[in-house]
Enzyme design. Structure first.
Site, short mmCIF file in Angstrom:
data_model
loop_
_atom_site.label_atom_id
_atom_site.label_comp_id
_atom_site.label_asym_id
_atom_site.label_seq_id
_atom_site.Cartn_x
_atom_site.Cartn_y
_atom_site.Cartn_z
N ASP A 1 3.79 -15.69 5.84
CA ASP A 1 2.57 -15.50 5.05
C ASP A 1 2.27 -16.81 4.34
O ASP A 1 3.20 -17.55 3.98
CB ASP A 1 2.75 -14.36 4.04
CG ASP A 1 1.41 -13.80 3.58
OD1 ASP A 1 1.06 -12.69 4.03
OD2 ASP A 1 0.71 -14.48 2.81
N LYS B 1 4.14 -14.09 -2.48
CA LYS B 1 4.54 -12.93 -1.69
C LYS B 1 5.87 -13.18 -0.98
O LYS B 1 6.77 -12.33 -0.98
CB LYS B 1 3.44 -12.68 -0.65
CG LYS B 1 3.21 -11.24 -0.32
CD LYS B 1 2.14 -11.12 0.72
CE LYS B 1 0.92 -10.41 0.23
NZ LYS B 1 -0.09 -10.22 1.28
N THR C 1 -7.07 -4.97 13.31
CA THR C 1 -8.27 -4.36 13.90
C THR C 1 -9.36 -5.42 14.02
O THR C 1 -9.73 -6.05 13.04
CB THR C 1 -8.76 -3.22 13.00
OG1 THR C 1 -7.68 -2.32 12.79
CG2 THR C 1 -9.92 -2.48 13.63
N GLU D 1 -2.77 -0.85 15.52
CA GLU D 1 -1.92 0.04 14.72
C GLU D 1 -2.70 1.29 14.34
O GLU D 1 -3.91 1.22 14.12
CB GLU D 1 -1.39 -0.69 13.48
CG GLU D 1 -2.45 -1.31 12.58
CD GLU D 1 -3.03 -0.35 11.57
OE1 GLU D 1 -2.35 0.65 11.28
OE2 GLU D 1 -4.15 -0.59 11.10
N GLU E 1 -1.38 4.72 5.40
CA GLU E 1 -0.60 4.34 4.23
C GLU E 1 0.12 5.56 3.67
O GLU E 1 -0.42 6.66 3.65
CB GLU E 1 -1.52 3.73 3.17
CG GLU E 1 -2.02 2.37 3.59
CD GLU E 1 -2.98 1.77 2.58
OE1 GLU E 1 -2.92 2.11 1.40
OE2 GLU E 1 -3.80 0.95 3.01
N LEU F 1 -9.90 17.89 8.04
CA LEU F 1 -10.97 18.83 7.67
C LEU F 1 -10.84 19.21 6.20
O LEU F 1 -11.29 20.27 5.79
CB LEU F 1 -10.90 20.09 8.55
CG LEU F 1 -11.35 19.92 10.00
CD1 LEU F 1 -11.31 21.25 10.73
CD2 LEU F 1 -12.77 19.33 10.09
N CYS G 1 -9.08 1.03 5.66
CA CYS G 1 -9.50 1.09 7.08
C CYS G 1 -10.85 1.76 7.30
O CYS G 1 -11.75 1.16 7.89
CB CYS G 1 -8.45 1.82 7.90
SG CYS G 1 -6.98 0.85 8.16
N LYS H 1 -14.16 -0.08 6.08
CA LYS H 1 -14.33 -1.40 6.74
C LYS H 1 -14.53 -1.24 8.25
O LYS H 1 -15.43 -1.84 8.83
CB LYS H 1 -13.05 -2.22 6.45
CG LYS H 1 -12.96 -3.53 7.13
CD LYS H 1 -11.74 -4.29 6.66
CE LYS H 1 -10.43 -3.79 7.23
NZ LYS H 1 -10.20 -4.09 8.64
N LYS I 1 -6.03 7.64 -2.08
CA LYS I 1 -5.35 8.89 -1.72
C LYS I 1 -4.00 8.87 -2.42
O LYS I 1 -3.57 7.82 -2.91
CB LYS I 1 -5.19 9.02 -0.20
CG LYS I 1 -4.26 7.98 0.42
CD LYS I 1 -4.06 8.27 1.90
CE LYS I 1 -2.98 7.37 2.47
NZ LYS I 1 -2.74 7.62 3.89
#
Ligand code: UDX
Length: 430
Positions: free
Chosen positions: A35, A40, A123, A151, A155, A250, A260, A263, A320
């Site tokens: 990275d 990090k 992606t 992928e 998460e 649902l 994800c 975007k 979430k």
């Protein structure tokens, strides 16, 4: 480990790069994760993990013999046979995916003629593989294979999703590369779907768009339930019992967010626009999701009369539960709208790392849900953290200035909450 151990270079130590690197090490491969962010790398070298992802820390510790972290390009590529591109592709001003980080990784591979394959985990728009191929060819690297290996990890369950996937998609430029990348996954419990590069790129975008479509669809039906007196919980459960439809995705709520869906759905829409085609269904899916958050504020206004001067508690901030990720979280839209209407915003979340920017500078954060709702005129369940089921709601009803509760995730029982004295509203339930 049943396959041949490989030397793998992983570019990017974000969610995807760390999960990919740690899981490949778990499968027995020797992995170097690179990275460009020194902070990090320092955290990872000290044995910590810079993100919250269940099981990832243990996996990294368990595989430390096979997993190294570096900023150094030479060290990353020295022994590498396979280079995995796991950098992020944020939306650009035009709504297309910004591939600048992908290109800088591809450029950095130009001296690595010993590589056998470059693999895109990130992606990307359909057609990116052909462009990468052209760059590699122009650098005299025609002999290096190329594959798209998207992928599908969510998460909070990313490690399990990687090691026990519904499918491993390998879109390769040639048969040898397909074998190499499929072989890298020996030991993973899931079928390999082999295809051409463009199809693999499309699988990822189409999968996320269809999942987002299911949620927006059920949210629209929930709105109709509110208008007709039906109960979305009964409806969604029974619709999902049809094996052709399935019960996943649902769950009605105040909309989808995360790193994800927002975007990738926008990127797919723009990809279509760039070809001159308007994806009508996906455009509606995005619009329904935007409206869902605004409707929540409108419904609260209907109950309170006005939001000006009201204190509103947001319970849960992350997009979430089970993550610390705030990217495109519905809470950010709710907070901004509330502040714009003149409300005061109080909040609680066990994990969130709110950015040091608006709207969070204008809100007060509290250590418990009970403290957040104390003195509030209304509370909104934004994220279905299990802790919210354990709140002493009977007491909360007495400490709130007005016991108004909007359950944006249908987490609590309407009859119970009303019996406690709450003016209780939720999504699609009478
Ligand atoms: C998603 C995909 O699931 C994963 O395959 C892909 O690789 C990345 O995007 P993630 O963003 O981690 O994963 O979260 P996910 O669990 O799919 O939830 C996305 C959003 O949809 C969340 O905001 C969640 O609250 C919402 N959601 C999900 C609903 O509102 N209802 C549902 O029924 C399911």
């Amino acid at each position: 480990m049943v396959g041949k151990p490989r030397q793998v270079a992983v570019f990017g130590a974000g969610y995807i790069g760390l999960v990919t690197g740690a899981c490949l090490a778990e499968l027995g491969h020797q992995v170097v994760v690179r990275d460009i962010n020194p902070a990090k790398i320092a955290v990872l070298r000290s044995g910590d993990v810079p993100i919250y992802e269940p099981g990832l820390g243990d996996l990294i510790t368990r595989n430390k013999e096979r997993l190294t972290f570096t900023e150094d390009l030479q060290e990353t590529l020295a022994e590498a046979e396979i280079a995995y591109v796991c950098v992020d592709t944020p939306p650009s001003a035009s709504g297309d995916a910004d591939l600048s980080r992908v290109w800088s990784v591809v450029k950095s591979l130009e001296g690595a003629s010993h590589l056998r394959a470059v693999v895109m985990k990130t992606t990307v728009p359909v057609g990116t593989g052909s462009r990468v191929r052209a760059v590699l060819d122009a650098a005299g690297l025609e002999h290096i294979g190329y594959a798209s290996n998207p992928e599908f990890t969510a998460e909070g369950t990313a490690v399990n999703d990687f090691l026990h996937p519904d499918r491993i998609v390998v879109g390769a430029s040639d048969e040898a590369t397909a074998r190499l990348i499929a072989g890298l996954h020996h030991g993973v419990d899931g079928p390999v779907a082999e295809m051409d590069v463009r199809s693999a790129e499309m699988v990822k975008l189409a999968s996320n768009a269809l999942l987002a479509t299911k949620i927006s669809f059920i949210n629209e039906i929930a709105t109709l339930c509110e208008k007709t007196g039906a109960d979305i919980e009964h409806v969604a459960r029974a619709v999902g019992l049809d094996h052709r439809l399935g019960h996943h995705f649902l769950r009605p709520g105040i909309g989808w967010g995360g790193s994800c869906f927002p975007k990738d759905s926008e990127a797919l829409r723009q990809l279509a626009s760039n070809t001159g085609y308007h994806l009508q269904l996906l455009s509606a899916v995005i619009e329904v999701n935007n409206l869902q958050k605004r409707r929540a504020i409108q419904r609260l206004t209907d109950v309170l009369g006005t939001l000006a001067g009201m204190r509103v508690a947001l319970l849960g901030l992350t997009f979430k539960p089970g993550t610390d990720d705030m990217r495109e979280a519905p809470s950010t839209v709710l907070a901004s709208r509330l502040l714009a209407e003149g409300a005061g915003v109080r909040c609680w979340d066990p994990m969130a790392r709110p950015a040091e920017t608006e709207p969070w500078t204008w809100t007060s954060r509290h250590a418990t849900p009970e403290l957040a709702v104390d003195g509030a005129d209304a509370a909104i369940v934004v994220t279905e953290w299990p802790q919210l089921k354990e709140v002493n709601w009977a007491q909360a009803a007495t400490t709130m200035r007005r016991p108004v509760l909007f359950d944006g995730r249908n987490l609590l029982e309407p009859a119970e909450m009303r019996a406690l004295g709450f003016t209780y509203i939720s999504v699609g339930r009478p």
